[in-house]
Motif scaffolding. Structure first.
Motif, PDB file in Angstrom:
ATOM      1  N   THR A  49      -7.005   7.829  -4.493  1.00 17.48           N
ATOM      2  CA  THR A  49      -5.769   7.215  -4.008  1.00 17.48           C
ATOM      3  C   THR A  49      -4.738   7.189  -5.130  1.00 17.48           C
ATOM      4  OG1 THR A  49      -6.447   4.960  -4.598  1.00 17.48           O
ATOM      5  CG2 THR A  49      -7.050   5.748  -2.412  1.00 17.48           C
ATOM      6  N   ALA A  50      -3.473   7.277  -4.748  1.00 14.49           N
ATOM      7  CA  ALA A  50      -2.399   7.319  -5.741  1.00 14.49           C
ATOM      8  C   ALA A  50      -1.971   5.936  -6.206  1.00 14.49           C
ATOM      9  CB  ALA A  50      -1.193   8.064  -5.161  1.00 14.49           C
ATOM     10  N   ALA A  51      -2.224   4.928  -5.383  1.00 16.73           N
ATOM     11  CA  ALA A  51      -1.826   3.563  -5.734  1.00 16.73           C
ATOM     12  C   ALA A  51      -2.880   2.589  -5.217  1.00 16.73           C
ATOM     13  CB  ALA A  51      -0.462   3.229  -5.148  1.00 16.73           C
ATOM     14  N   GLU A  52      -2.896   1.410  -5.801  1.00 21.21           N
ATOM     15  CA  GLU A  52      -3.924   0.427  -5.483  1.00 21.21           C
ATOM     16  C   GLU A  52      -3.534  -0.419  -4.280  1.00 21.21           C
ATOM     17  OE1 GLU A  52      -6.946  -2.403  -7.983  1.00 21.21           O
ATOM     18  OE2 GLU A  52      -4.910  -2.182  -8.730  1.00 21.21           O
ATOM     19  N   ALA A  53      -4.522  -0.849  -3.523  1.00 19.36           N
ATOM     20  CA  ALA A  53      -4.290  -1.787  -2.428  1.00 19.36           C
ATOM     21  C   ALA A  53      -3.732  -3.095  -2.985  1.00 19.36           C
ATOM     22  CB  ALA A  53      -5.591  -2.052  -1.675  1.00 19.36           C
ATOM     23  N   VAL A  54      -2.975  -3.780  -2.146  1.00 15.15           N
ATOM     24  CA  VAL A  54      -2.440  -5.088  -2.509  1.00 15.15           C
ATOM     25  C   VAL A  54      -3.353  -6.194  -2.010  1.00 15.15           C
ATOM     26  CG1 VAL A  54      -0.492  -6.671  -2.207  1.00 15.15           C
ATOM     27  CG2 VAL A  54      -0.069  -4.226  -2.526  1.00 15.15           C
ATOM     28  N   THR A  55      -3.909  -6.008  -0.810  1.00 11.82           N
ATOM     29  CA  THR A  55      -4.767  -7.026  -0.211  1.00 11.82           C
ATOM     30  C   THR A  55      -5.765  -6.366   0.733  1.00 11.82           C
ATOM     31  OG1 THR A  55      -4.817  -9.059   1.131  1.00 11.82           O
ATOM     32  CG2 THR A  55      -3.146  -7.423   1.683  1.00 11.82           C
ATOM     33  N   LEU A  56      -6.896  -7.002   0.936  1.00  8.96           N
ATOM     34  CA  LEU A  56      -7.870  -6.566   1.941  1.00  8.96           C
ATOM     35  C   LEU A  56      -7.977  -7.601   3.061  1.00  8.96           C
ATOM     36  CD1 LEU A  56     -10.703  -5.015  -0.245  1.00  8.96           C
ATOM     37  CD2 LEU A  56      -8.686  -3.926   0.752  1.00  8.96           C
ATOM     38  N   ASP A  57      -7.034  -8.523   3.080  1.00  9.71           N
ATOM     39  CA  ASP A  57      -6.944  -9.532   4.133  1.00  9.71           C
ATOM     40  C   ASP A  57      -5.896  -9.055   5.135  1.00  9.71           C
ATOM     41  OD1 ASP A  57      -6.356 -11.706   5.762  1.00  9.71           O
ATOM     42  OD2 ASP A  57      -6.429 -13.165   4.130  1.00  9.71           O
ATOM     43  N   PRO A  58      -6.286  -8.707   6.366  1.00  7.71           N
ATOM     44  CA  PRO A  58      -5.328  -8.123   7.312  1.00  7.71           C
ATOM     45  C   PRO A  58      -4.202  -9.059   7.714  1.00  7.71           C
ATOM     46  CG  PRO A  58      -7.371  -8.674   8.437  1.00  7.71           C
ATOM     47  CD  PRO A  58      -7.623  -8.854   6.960  1.00  7.71           C
ATOM     48  N   GLY A  64       0.949   0.353   2.883  1.00 11.19           N
ATOM     49  CA  GLY A  64       0.177   1.556   3.170  1.00 11.19           C
ATOM     50  C   GLY A  64      -1.087   1.691   2.362  1.00 11.19           C
ATOM     51  N   ASN A  65      -1.058   1.282   1.094  1.00 10.92           N
ATOM     52  CA  ASN A  65      -2.235   1.420   0.243  1.00 10.92           C
ATOM     53  C   ASN A  65      -3.367   0.503   0.706  1.00 10.92           C
ATOM     54  OD1 ASN A  65      -0.785   3.195  -1.504  1.00 10.92           O
ATOM     55  ND2 ASN A  65       0.230   1.419  -2.391  1.00 10.92           N
ATOM     56  N   SER A  66      -3.005  -0.658   1.225  1.00 12.64           N
ATOM     57  CA  SER A  66      -4.020  -1.585   1.724  1.00 12.64           C
ATOM     58  C   SER A  66      -4.571  -1.138   3.072  1.00 12.64           C
ATOM     59  CB  SER A  66      -3.420  -2.990   1.859  1.00 12.64           C
ATOM     60  OG  SER A  66      -2.952  -3.474   0.611  1.00 12.64           O
TER      61      SER A  66
END
Length: 515
Positions: A49-58, A64-66
């Protein structure tokens, strides 16, 4: 203009150097055969992935990254299939009992990742949780109540006949979470997410990777990968090399500079499609001089979007004038067109009282957008607007934007429901906060009125006519500078099967396998 052409040539040379340098196809090819051999039977897959997720809480965000990760962890009541049809997910059936009420029958025996059975109470909890979230509550708009009629029956009532309801229920914001796990975790649920999806959360090493493992009890069928590791690799060339050598099995974001290279190699494949994303420049309409439509129109004329698209996407993108992506229902090209015209831009700036231009800033994150910003900087300098480029990590950038602390920024918007309401209401209704989408701080009474009217219009043709009128108004008011419809450029190992891009990018990776 000469300076801009020189910049384009320089960027083209740099892109070519990336594609043909010392880490070129030769180095990739040297390990290709060995990588192919070693991948046979491999089930622990790595996705770059090019960028990291911000949250895994929907219920805490939907960048987009999350979304890439959350789609593996959760299910909703319904989903959009690859034919853009709304089909059951956790719901086995549903019935509209009136124009403001729909009853869902839930599938029996669906297990959360913690082993508990998913019940109607979890559905009620999840949707009410979304309603309370400033970041995603727009996807629960006009829901008056959610009730559990019994353990496997849920009724949702709306306060108006609400056309986008079913599309909104397909969004990750309305994913069903375990009430027990979410209440236990509190505001730390993102670090210990529990859904019903094909993969379970294992760990998140910030700045490095997110690891998921197979959900052996997945209700929707067999999950082929044993694990998925989403590996953060911000450099496009690094992602390409890792794909070529077999270090990663799939690269979600192929750098445009590497697309041709990947398409010509035997050991890897380039999968191209048009995403529902639109790349755009936003201007803060609460701040001078961007509160003046003439200034915003001038900036639209001043930016050479065709050249920018060529550099940023290697021509895979498509320049658009509408504020809505061509993939979305209701798109129209019958809007104001801002062809590259610096002289027209100067005229408009003079009319607006900025004959001598002005100083401003543009906020970006990532290499591609930094390149775009430099091209825009050169374009705007030609009409007397001096732009300072400020860069920030994606999470910090979002926080700054949501607080209104910017003049201009570059970002993309991804419509993951397919409904035009998601593209327009979320982004341009004055009542929607920046954290939920209206980051340009658009406030146009006519637009607000039509957005509300479209939501209650049940005749499809009449509804699409309203959205066409809205696109025309928003483009005339130059609320954005639409740059291009964003292409999906995905690289996969040549012998990896089971990957077919979803039209809205709602990809689930449960069927990936090596032949």
């Amino acid at each position: 203009m000469k300076r801009i052409l020189a910049m384009l040539l320089t960027f083209a040379m740099l892109l070519g150097a990336t594609a043909c340098g010392s880490s070129s196809a030769a180095s990739g090819a040297s390990g290709a055969a060995a990588a192919s051999e070693s991948s046979k039977g491999k089930t622990d897959l790595v996705i770059a992935t090019a960028a990291e997720a911000v949250t895994l809480d929907p219920q805490d965000g939907w960048d987009g990254n999350s979304l890439y990760i959350m789609r593996q962890l959760y299910n909703g009541l319904v989903r959009l299939n690859d034919k853009m049809e709304i089909v059951g997910d956790l719901a086995e059936s549903w019935e509209f009992t009136s124009d403001t009420s729909v009853t869902f029958k839930l599938k029996h025996g669906v297990k959360f990742h913690n082993g508990d059975e998913m019940k109607a109470s979890d559905v009620v909890y999840s949707i009410e949780r979304a309603q309370k979230s400033a970041k995603v509550k727009t996807f629960t708009a006009n829901i008056a109540s959610v009730t559990a009629d019994d353990d496997y029956t849920v009724t949702i009532k709306t306060n108006i006949p609400y056309a986008p309801l079913m599309s909104n229920l397909c969004h990750t914001a309305n994913s069903i979470v375990s009430q027990k796990a979410a209440e236990a975790a509190g505001d730390k649920f993102s670090a210990a997410p529990v859904g019903t999806g094909p993969f379970k959360f294992v760990k998140w090493d910030s700045g490095d990777k997110i690891v998921l493992e197979k959900n052996a009890d997945y209700f929707a069928g067999t999950v082929k990968p044993t694990s998925l590791t989403f590996k953060l690799m911000s450099e496009g060339s690094a992602r390409t090399i890792a794909l070529e050598t077999g270090e990663v099995d799939l690269n979600l974001t192929v750098a445009a500079s590497d697309a041709k290279r990947i398409s010509e190699e035997d050991s890897v494949k380039l999968v191209t499609s048009m995403s529902p994303k639109i790349e755009y420049v936003s201007m803060n309409q609460k701040e001078k001089p961007f509160d003046n439509a003439l200034v915003r129109q001038a900036i639209n004329y001043a930016i050479d979007r065709k050249s920018l698209n060529t550099v940023a996407t290697a021509g895979y993108g498509e320049v658009t004038d509408s504020v809505m992506n061509k993939q979305i229902s209701g798109y129209t090209d019958d809007v104001a067109h801002y062809d590259y015209n610096p002289e027209k831009a100067k005229e408009l700036l003079k009319q607006a009282g900025y004959e001598n231009g002005f100083e401003t800033t543009i906020l970006v994150s990532g290499d591609t957008r930094n390149t775009e910003a430099q091209l825009i900087q050169a374009n705007l300098a030609e009409v007397g607007i001096n732009v300072t480029i400020n860069t920030a990590e994606s999470t910090a950038m979002l926080e700054q934007i949501n607080n209104g602390g910017y003049k201009m920024f570059i970002m993309s918007y991804n419509n993951t429901t397919g409904d035009p309401d998601t593209s327009l209401y979320m982004l341009f209704n004055s009542k929607v906060p920046a954290s939920s989408g209206n980051r340009s701080f658009t406030n146009i009474p006519e637009v607000d009125q039509k957005l509300e009217a479209a939501r209650v219009e049940t005749n499809a043709d009449a509804r699409m006519k309203i959205y066409a009128e809205l696109q025309k108004t928003l483009t005339e008011q130059a609320v954005w500078v639409p740059l291009y419809c964003v292409p999906n450029l995905v690289g996969i190992r040549g012998d990896l099967s089971g990957y077919t891009p979803h039209p809205l990018g709602n990809d689930v990776f449960d069927q990936l396998s090596y032949e």
